[in-house]
Scaffold this active site. Structure first.
Site, mmCIF file in Angstrom:
data_model
loop_
_atom_site.group_PDB
_atom_site.id
_atom_site.type_symbol
_atom_site.label_atom_id
_atom_site.label_comp_id
_atom_site.label_asym_id
_atom_site.label_seq_id
_atom_site.Cartn_x
_atom_site.Cartn_y
_atom_site.Cartn_z
ATOM 1 N N LYS A 44 -10.163 5.464 -2.001
ATOM 2 C CA LYS A 44 -9.313 4.853 -3.034
ATOM 3 C C LYS A 44 -8.109 5.713 -3.413
ATOM 4 O O LYS A 44 -7.706 5.806 -4.571
ATOM 5 C CB LYS A 44 -10.130 4.494 -4.288
ATOM 6 C CG LYS A 44 -11.288 3.563 -4.011
ATOM 7 C CD LYS A 44 -10.878 2.323 -3.214
ATOM 8 C CE LYS A 44 -9.996 1.375 -3.996
ATOM 9 N NZ LYS A 44 -9.571 0.203 -3.169
ATOM 10 N N ALA A 45 -7.512 6.334 -2.392
ATOM 11 C CA ALA A 45 -6.338 7.187 -2.634
ATOM 12 C C ALA A 45 -5.095 6.674 -1.921
ATOM 13 O O ALA A 45 -4.114 7.393 -1.800
ATOM 14 C CB ALA A 45 -6.645 8.614 -2.206
ATOM 15 N N GLY A 46 -5.146 5.430 -1.435
ATOM 16 C CA GLY A 46 -3.974 4.888 -0.756
ATOM 17 C C GLY A 46 -4.154 4.736 0.747
ATOM 18 O O GLY A 46 -3.177 4.601 1.483
ATOM 19 N N TRP A 49 -2.840 1.397 2.172
ATOM 20 C CA TRP A 49 -1.386 1.385 2.035
ATOM 21 C C TRP A 49 -0.732 2.138 3.200
ATOM 22 O O TRP A 49 0.160 1.625 3.881
ATOM 23 C CB TRP A 49 -1.029 2.039 0.702
ATOM 24 C CG TRP A 49 0.347 1.771 0.204
ATOM 25 C CD1 TRP A 49 1.280 0.928 0.741
ATOM 26 C CD2 TRP A 49 0.944 2.345 -0.969
ATOM 27 N NE1 TRP A 49 2.430 0.940 -0.015
ATOM 28 C CE2 TRP A 49 2.239 1.799 -1.075
ATOM 29 C CE3 TRP A 49 0.508 3.246 -1.927
ATOM 30 C CZ2 TRP A 49 3.108 2.148 -2.105
ATOM 31 C CZ3 TRP A 49 1.364 3.586 -2.956
ATOM 32 C CH2 TRP A 49 2.653 3.040 -3.049
ATOM 33 N N HIS A 106 -12.708 8.970 5.756
ATOM 34 C CA HIS A 106 -12.844 9.522 4.398
ATOM 35 C C HIS A 106 -13.604 10.847 4.433
ATOM 36 O O HIS A 106 -13.954 11.390 3.385
ATOM 37 C CB HIS A 106 -13.592 8.546 3.482
ATOM 38 C CG HIS A 106 -12.814 7.325 3.124
ATOM 39 N ND1 HIS A 106 -11.483 7.357 2.768
ATOM 40 C CD2 HIS A 106 -13.189 6.013 3.057
ATOM 41 C CE1 HIS A 106 -11.067 6.116 2.493
ATOM 42 N NE2 HIS A 106 -12.078 5.303 2.674
ATOM 43 N N SER A 136 -10.218 3.864 -9.889
ATOM 44 C CA SER A 136 -10.125 2.956 -8.751
ATOM 45 C C SER A 136 -11.445 2.911 -7.975
ATOM 46 O O SER A 136 -11.916 1.846 -7.571
ATOM 47 C CB SER A 136 -8.990 3.394 -7.831
ATOM 48 O OG SER A 136 -8.797 2.457 -6.806
ATOM 49 N N PHE A 228 3.145 -3.510 -3.204
ATOM 50 C CA PHE A 228 1.767 -3.780 -3.640
ATOM 51 C C PHE A 228 1.489 -5.277 -3.760
ATOM 52 O O PHE A 228 0.479 -5.777 -3.251
ATOM 53 C CB PHE A 228 1.476 -3.082 -4.980
ATOM 54 C CG PHE A 228 0.061 -3.276 -5.432
ATOM 55 C CD1 PHE A 228 -0.962 -2.494 -4.910
ATOM 56 C CD2 PHE A 228 -0.266 -4.265 -6.353
ATOM 57 C CE1 PHE A 228 -2.280 -2.689 -5.301
ATOM 58 C CE2 PHE A 228 -1.580 -4.473 -6.751
ATOM 59 C CZ PHE A 228 -2.582 -3.679 -6.220
ATOM 60 N N MET A 231 1.147 -6.939 -0.343
ATOM 61 C CA MET A 231 -0.112 -6.610 0.324
ATOM 62 C C MET A 231 -1.301 -7.265 -0.362
ATOM 63 O O MET A 231 -2.238 -7.714 0.290
ATOM 64 C CB MET A 231 -0.311 -5.094 0.380
ATOM 65 C CG MET A 231 0.509 -4.433 1.487
ATOM 66 S SD MET A 231 0.183 -2.657 1.665
ATOM 67 C CE MET A 231 -1.535 -2.631 2.194
ATOM 68 N N ARG A 254 -6.430 -3.729 -6.726
ATOM 69 C CA ARG A 254 -6.537 -4.126 -8.129
ATOM 70 C C ARG A 254 -5.206 -4.031 -8.858
ATOM 71 O O ARG A 254 -4.620 -5.021 -9.260
ATOM 72 C CB ARG A 254 -7.599 -3.231 -8.795
ATOM 73 C CG ARG A 254 -8.429 -3.869 -9.882
ATOM 74 C CD ARG A 254 -9.532 -2.920 -10.320
ATOM 75 N NE ARG A 254 -9.024 -1.560 -10.486
ATOM 76 C CZ ARG A 254 -8.474 -1.085 -11.597
ATOM 77 N NH1 ARG A 254 -8.371 -1.846 -12.661
ATOM 78 N NH2 ARG A 254 -8.029 0.161 -11.653
ATOM 79 N N GLY A 256 -2.845 -0.789 -8.276
ATOM 80 C CA GLY A 256 -1.908 0.039 -7.523
ATOM 81 C C GLY A 256 -0.899 0.744 -8.403
ATOM 82 O O GLY A 256 0.277 0.832 -8.077
#
Length: 292
Positions: A44-46, A49, A106, A136, A228, A231, A254, A256
């Site tokens: 959940k750190a990008g 993205w 991860h 997040s 965001f 996407m 959620r 971003g």
């Protein structure tokens, strides 16, 4: 599809769940190629993205149909994921035909298969400030059936600080990769907050690191596609086609935003968190922004 939520257990000193360790031997024996690119993050750190950014930079022009027909988790496989009859990261990577293969993990740095280092692969590490990251991750764990039951917010926040979440301690993760960067030149260490603040500038840095020269038109297209809201509506990027996630509980993408933690932390929780944070981050030059 019915999946049972896993239990957390200690795995080589890191809290893990079996869906990410069942293929351990195959992952450790994985043969990376010198042109493979790895995206590494604490959950959940990008990750998604940056996955979308890289996929568009490399294949947005040559294979535009890919972005509208293939989910991001198939375009950028999750190396260590192993869900019977659903996803195997290793199998997905080995079926990839396009070059470069873009692969996500991860894993903390010490778990990365040695072939990535031996092949001198380029690795992009994305780090996000601890407060937004835990918020997040909490909402993600509520809706993701391959993660342990999250429980309530206060207990979850406590477990985050103790490193008792899947993939272990955020503090160890971000510091471990930061330290590796000091001795391994092919890590580009970037921050979620910078990507939010100036997406175009961060994409320029990525291109420079990867030695690629897209046209301005191609870069503008990437910037538009990775916004965001774009996407979040994109079924091939927002994980709505993934059977292990329950969108009735929470969307995968959620908000971003930076500073959403302020909507979750009480004053007391924030003070206690800051105290723990100062101790755990005292021995590193790594610095984060919790607001921009």
């Amino acid at each position: 599809m019915e999946l049972s939520r896993p239990e957390l257990f200690d795995f080589h000193g890191v809290s893990m769940a079996h869906y990410f360790t069942d293929s351990w031997d195959q992952v450790q024996n994985f043969k990376a190629r010198s042109d493979d690119i790895m995206i590494a993050t604490y959950p959940k750190a990008g990750t998604t993205w940056v996955s979308q950014i890289l996929d568009l930079l490399y294949f947005g022009k040559s294979d535009p149909g890919r972005q509208t027909s293939v989910p991001i988790y198939d375009r950028v496989p999750f190396l260590e994921l192993c869900i019977p009859n659903v996803h195997s990261g290793i199998e997905s990577v080995e079926q990839m035909t396009l070059v470069p293969r873009i692969i996500k993990t991860h894993y903390p740095v010490q778990f990365v298969p040695k072939s990535f280092w031996e092949q001198n692969c380029k690795i992009i590490y994305v780090a996000r400030n601890a407060k937004d990251n835990v918020v997040s991750y909490f909402h993600f764990d509520r809706m993701n059936m391959v993660e342990p039951e999250p429980g309530d917010w206060p207990s979850y926040l406590q477990r985050f600080q103790e490193g008792k979440l899947v993939f272990g301690s955020w503090y160890d993760h971000v510091k471990g990769w930061w330290e590796k960067k000091q001795t391994y030149a092919n890590i580009h260490y970037m921050f979620y907050e910078d990507l939010i603040e100036d997406t175009a500038q961060e994409i320029e840095k990525i291109c420079s690191f990867l030695n690629i020269s897209p046209t301005q038109e191609e870069k503008d297209h990437v910037i538009k596609e990775v916004a965001f809201d774009t996407m979040k509506k994109n079924k091939m990027a927002n994980y709505s086609t993934d059977v292990v996630m329950d969108f009735k509980i929470s969307p995968f993408m959620r908000k971003g935003k930076v500073s959403d933690w302020k909507n979750h932390f009480t004053v007391a929780q924030n003070e206690q968190f800051d105290e723990v944070y100062q101790k755990k981050m005292a021995n590193t030059t790594l610095r984060f922004r919790t607001e921009i």
